[in-house]
Each structure stands twice: as C-alpha cells, then as structure tokens.
Design a protein around this motif. Sequence first.
Motif, PDB file in Angstrom:
ATOM      1  N   ALA A  19       0.814  -1.208   0.000  1.00  0.00           N
ATOM      2  CA  ALA A  19       0.000   0.000   0.000  1.00  0.00           C
ATOM      3  C   ALA A  19       0.848   1.259   0.000  1.00  0.00           C
ATOM      4  O   ALA A  19       0.417   2.292  -0.494  1.00  0.00           O
ATOM      5  N   ILE A  24      -3.846   5.643  -1.515  1.00  0.00           N
ATOM      6  CA  ILE A  24      -5.065   4.918  -1.163  1.00  0.00           C
ATOM      7  C   ILE A  24      -6.279   5.795  -1.453  1.00  0.00           C
ATOM      8  O   ILE A  24      -6.499   6.808  -0.813  1.00  0.00           O
ATOM      9  N   ARG A  48      -9.640   1.785   4.515  1.00  0.00           N
ATOM     10  CA  ARG A  48      -8.289   1.892   3.944  1.00  0.00           C
ATOM     11  C   ARG A  48      -7.536   0.575   4.090  1.00  0.00           C
ATOM     12  O   ARG A  48      -6.850   0.131   3.174  1.00  0.00           O
ATOM     13  N   GLU A  52      -6.090  -1.660   1.057  1.00  0.00           N
ATOM     14  CA  GLU A  52      -4.684  -2.084   1.024  1.00  0.00           C
ATOM     15  C   GLU A  52      -4.577  -3.593   0.860  1.00  0.00           C
ATOM     16  O   GLU A  52      -3.797  -4.090   0.041  1.00  0.00           O
TER      17      GLU A  52
END
Length: 183
Positions: A19, A24, A48, A52
């Motif tokens: 990530a 993101i 998030r 990821e």
Amino acid sequence: MRKILCTLVPAIASAAAFAQQLPIELPTQQVSPSFPDTGSRPTDAQARKLVEQTYAYFAAKDEGRFADAYSTFSISQKRAVSFDGWKALLEDFYRKAGSGQGRKLQKITWYKNPPNTQPGVYAAVDFTGQFANLSLYCGFVAWRQQMDGSFELVREEANSIEKSVAEKMTPDMIQRARSQFRC
C-alpha cells in the motif's frame, strides 16, 4: 464468455508494504440493511486497510506469487480448494488474459452477520480490471474482519470475456454480459 469462480480466504501479510507504493483512494461505500448497528459501522481507517489488503492480494496473484496468495486462505478454504488446482486455474487464466494492466476498486458494501456465514463484519469489494487479451474483466472479493482488525478473504468471483470472443458479439450481447456480471 468465460466465468471464473474461486472461493478463497485471508488477507496478504504484506498489505502495508504494498500500500505504501500506491495512493489509497477509497471507493464508494455503502452499508447493507443487514448492518443495523449504526454505532459500530466501519470507519475510513477500516476501509483503507481493506483497500490495502485487496490490492496486495491482487498484486500477489498478478506477480505469480501464488503460494503467498494461497497461504492467506482459511483452513476450511484450503480443504475446499487445493493449491495445485487453484494455481492451475490461475495460470490458465493469466495465459489467456495476457499481461495485467491494472485494477480499480469500484465499491465496498459492508455487511454484519449475513445469513449462512460465521458472525462478523464482512465487506464485498467490487472491482474492474484490464488485461491485454480481455475485453471485459470484473468481479468482487468478499472479506471477513478478524479480531486484530485485518480482513480474511472468504470469496472471489471474477468474470471475463476474451477480446476474440467479444469481437463476435453484438453491442447488445456485451451489454447483457456486463449486466449479468454486474460490471
């Protein structure tokens, strides 16, 4: 037309490292009516983490790190889907699909205690993608949140139409396939 249905499980351990390579962007989110508890609805931080882990899972598959991706399956999923069989399906898919040109997460739908599952918070992540030899590629991955806040992958469905097949289809047929695949 080709439909690939794989049932898979848990999250990739390297999600945080992967990530860091990507900004993101949270896709559209919605909460299912099965999630009546407004006091414990998913946060942006949870979303998030889910994004990821989803991108990390796709990266492991796209990079041919099938053992890494498979190592995230739950015990029950490993009983249902052998590594060799799953790997053979993926290798065949990538051989036909050609090089990957990216995926985009379209939407997250959150669920709490859906029927016929273990209790918990689940999220379905709809995605689209592009491959050199595919005219259409889309699907979803479904995740279950764990006690430590991570998510384990509990299902994946991917649908695709090869360009050679799409060339023989009318626009109406392609639209019906998109609708059927929920792309």
